[in-house]
Motif scaffolding. Structure first.
Motif, mmCIF file in Angstrom:
data_model
loop_
_atom_site.group_PDB
_atom_site.id
_atom_site.type_symbol
_atom_site.label_atom_id
_atom_site.label_comp_id
_atom_site.label_asym_id
_atom_site.label_seq_id
_atom_site.Cartn_x
_atom_site.Cartn_y
_atom_site.Cartn_z
ATOM 1 N N SER A 1 7.047 -3.236 9.906
ATOM 2 C CA SER A 1 5.752 -3.669 9.367
ATOM 3 C C SER A 1 5.512 -3.071 7.995
ATOM 4 C CB SER A 1 4.619 -3.278 10.314
ATOM 5 O OG SER A 1 4.486 -1.869 10.381
ATOM 6 N N LEU A 2 4.658 -3.762 7.252
ATOM 7 C CA LEU A 2 4.220 -3.256 5.962
ATOM 8 C C LEU A 2 2.739 -3.610 5.786
ATOM 9 C CD1 LEU A 2 3.938 -5.795 3.699
ATOM 10 C CD2 LEU A 2 6.405 -5.694 3.899
ATOM 11 N N ASN A 3 2.037 -2.766 5.063
ATOM 12 C CA ASN A 3 0.618 -2.994 4.791
ATOM 13 C C ASN A 3 0.444 -3.420 3.345
ATOM 14 O OD1 ASN A 3 0.294 -2.039 7.372
ATOM 15 N ND2 ASN A 3 -0.848 -0.221 6.807
ATOM 16 N N THR A 4 -0.474 -4.372 3.149
ATOM 17 C CA THR A 4 -0.772 -4.890 1.821
ATOM 18 C C THR A 4 -2.283 -4.931 1.609
ATOM 19 O OG1 THR A 4 -0.860 -7.177 2.588
ATOM 20 C CG2 THR A 4 1.277 -6.378 1.824
ATOM 21 N N ILE A 5 -2.668 -4.969 0.356
ATOM 22 C CA ILE A 5 -4.063 -5.192 -0.016
ATOM 23 C C ILE A 5 -4.123 -6.507 -0.781
ATOM 24 C CG2 ILE A 5 -5.999 -4.381 -1.416
ATOM 25 C CD1 ILE A 5 -5.089 -1.539 -0.849
ATOM 26 N N VAL B 1 9.900 8.725 -13.089
ATOM 27 C CA VAL B 1 8.534 8.391 -12.697
ATOM 28 C C VAL B 1 8.574 7.376 -11.556
ATOM 29 C CG1 VAL B 1 7.532 8.844 -14.979
ATOM 30 C CG2 VAL B 1 8.297 6.543 -14.402
ATOM 31 N N ARG B 2 7.524 7.387 -10.739
ATOM 32 C CA ARG B 2 7.431 6.441 -9.636
ATOM 33 C C ARG B 2 7.079 5.048 -10.163
ATOM 34 N NH1 ARG B 2 4.787 8.941 -4.195
ATOM 35 N NH2 ARG B 2 6.228 10.692 -4.020
ATOM 36 N N VAL B 3 7.727 4.055 -9.588
ATOM 37 C CA VAL B 3 7.426 2.668 -9.907
ATOM 38 C C VAL B 3 6.092 2.327 -9.235
ATOM 39 C CG1 VAL B 3 8.158 0.269 -9.571
ATOM 40 C CG2 VAL B 3 9.868 2.051 -10.064
ATOM 41 N N PRO B 4 5.149 1.707 -9.960
ATOM 42 C CA PRO B 4 3.870 1.339 -9.342
ATOM 43 C C PRO B 4 4.074 0.396 -8.157
ATOM 44 C CG PRO B 4 3.771 1.099 -11.730
ATOM 45 C CD PRO B 4 5.211 1.360 -11.378
ATOM 46 N N LEU B 5 3.294 0.594 -7.103
ATOM 47 C CA LEU B 5 3.398 -0.243 -5.905
ATOM 48 C C LEU B 5 3.138 -1.713 -6.219
ATOM 49 C CD1 LEU B 5 1.596 2.107 -3.351
ATOM 50 C CD2 LEU B 5 4.067 1.694 -3.566
ATOM 51 N N THR B 6 2.402 -1.991 -7.267
ATOM 52 C CA THR B 6 2.125 -3.373 -7.665
ATOM 53 C C THR B 6 3.392 -4.126 -8.059
ATOM 54 O OG1 THR B 6 1.655 -2.629 -9.919
ATOM 55 C CG2 THR B 6 -0.241 -2.912 -8.441
ATOM 56 N N GLU B 7 4.470 -3.405 -8.373
ATOM 57 C CA GLU B 7 5.722 -4.042 -8.780
ATOM 58 C C GLU B 7 6.667 -4.305 -7.616
ATOM 59 O OE1 GLU B 7 7.662 -2.379 -12.235
ATOM 60 O OE2 GLU B 7 5.743 -1.629 -13.015
ATOM 61 N N TYR B 8 6.381 -3.771 -6.434
ATOM 62 C CA TYR B 8 7.245 -3.974 -5.274
ATOM 63 C C TYR B 8 7.188 -5.438 -4.854
ATOM 64 C CZ TYR B 8 7.653 1.106 -4.400
ATOM 65 O OH TYR B 8 7.922 2.449 -4.484
ATOM 66 N N LYS B 9 8.358 -6.058 -4.632
ATOM 67 C CA LYS B 9 8.441 -7.476 -4.269
ATOM 68 C C LYS B 9 8.800 -7.716 -2.803
ATOM 69 C CE LYS B 9 7.723 -8.764 -8.477
ATOM 70 N NZ LYS B 9 6.346 -8.681 -8.848
ATOM 71 N N ALA B 10 9.521 -6.774 -2.186
ATOM 72 C CA ALA B 10 9.946 -6.940 -0.793
ATOM 73 C C ALA B 10 10.389 -5.587 -0.242
ATOM 74 C CB ALA B 10 11.092 -7.939 -0.693
ATOM 75 N N LEU B 11 10.389 -5.490 1.082
ATOM 76 C CA LEU B 11 10.931 -4.312 1.761
ATOM 77 C C LEU B 11 12.068 -4.768 2.657
ATOM 78 C CD1 LEU B 11 7.806 -2.249 2.892
ATOM 79 C CD2 LEU B 11 9.022 -2.190 0.724
ATOM 80 N N ALA C 1 16.278 0.231 -2.960
ATOM 81 C CA ALA C 1 16.431 1.684 -2.964
ATOM 82 C C ALA C 1 15.355 2.273 -2.052
ATOM 83 C CB ALA C 1 16.288 2.238 -4.376
ATOM 84 N N ASP C 2 15.567 3.539 -1.672
ATOM 85 C CA ASP C 2 14.606 4.228 -0.810
ATOM 86 C C ASP C 2 13.240 4.310 -1.489
ATOM 87 O OD1 ASP C 2 16.595 4.588 1.076
ATOM 88 O OD2 ASP C 2 17.071 6.618 0.418
ATOM 89 N N ILE C 3 12.204 4.293 -0.665
ATOM 90 C CA ILE C 3 10.818 4.427 -1.135
ATOM 91 C C ILE C 3 10.498 5.914 -1.242
ATOM 92 C CG2 ILE C 3 8.406 3.989 -0.517
ATOM 93 C CD1 ILE C 3 9.378 1.489 0.975
ATOM 94 N N PRO C 4 9.822 6.370 -2.268
ATOM 95 C CA PRO C 4 9.268 5.612 -3.386
ATOM 96 C C PRO C 4 10.354 5.284 -4.409
ATOM 97 C CG PRO C 4 8.774 7.930 -3.693
ATOM 98 C CD PRO C 4 9.472 7.803 -2.359
ATOM 99 N N THR D 1 0.809 -1.227 0.000
ATOM 100 C CA THR D 1 0.000 0.000 0.000
ATOM 101 C C THR D 1 0.834 1.266 0.000
ATOM 102 O OG1 THR D 1 -0.100 0.174 2.408
ATOM 103 C CG2 THR D 1 -1.846 -1.131 1.316
ATOM 104 N N GLY D 2 2.133 1.140 0.275
ATOM 105 C CA GLY D 2 2.987 2.315 0.424
ATOM 106 C C GLY D 2 3.208 2.673 1.884
#
Length: 156
Positions: free
Chosen positions: A150-154, A124-134, A111-114, A93-94
């Motif tokens: 912690s991280l939040n997901t949908i 341009v910002r990479v879509p959150l749908t492409e994030y694989k891990a934090l 790399a740092d978010i975003p 979710t970011g």
């Protein structure tokens, strides 16, 4: 969802074992214990979040993964990299804590978010749908103390 959660826990246990290779102050393989909790985030009528332990979750619901890392030895640990993968059936979710998290789209480069990439010469910002891990770097963890990430997901 339950099968995905079990697979996710197996990945996280493996990640915790790999994370121990980054210790500088302590070299004990069992120095860091990780506990994972998955909670569904439910917004009350007043907009405040309520966290309920997940037994099952449906498409569109928000799930928070919180990992608590405990230093189980009697000496401090420094510069520990801990990683939480984002399950394939979920989208980040970011929202992450601490905010110092870094992200990856390939499982190797963080790399740092975003995350930003060049498209036609523009950043341009990479879509959150492409994030694989934090990943987080725990700079200092005193003896017998803990750190939460912690991280939040949908759910897709």
């Amino acid at each position: 969802m339950i099968i995905a959660a079990k697979r996710y826990l197996k990945i996280l246990i493996t990640t915790t074992i790999v994370s121990t290779a980054f210790f500088h102050t302590a070299q004990a393989a069992d120095a860091l214990k990780m506990e994972l909790q998955a909670t569904k985030i439910i917004k009350n009528a007043d907009g405040k979040a309520r966290y309920v332990v997940v037994s099952n979750a449906q498409k569109g619901e928000t799930v928070q993964y919180r990992a608590t890392y405990t230093n189980t030895i009697n000496q401090p640990i420094s510069n520990v990299a801990v990683t939480l993968p984002i399950p394939a059936n979920m989208t980040f979710t970011g929202e992450a804590q601490p905010k110092s998290a870094q992200a990856t789209i390939d499982g190797k480069n963080y790399a740092d978010i975003p995350l930003i990439r060049k498209v036609d010469g523009k950043a341009v910002r990479v879509p959150l749908t492409e994030y694989k891990a934090l990943r987080w770097n725990i700079k200092w963890l005193p003896a017998n103390k803990l750190a939460d990430v912690s991280l939040n997901t949908i759910i897709n």
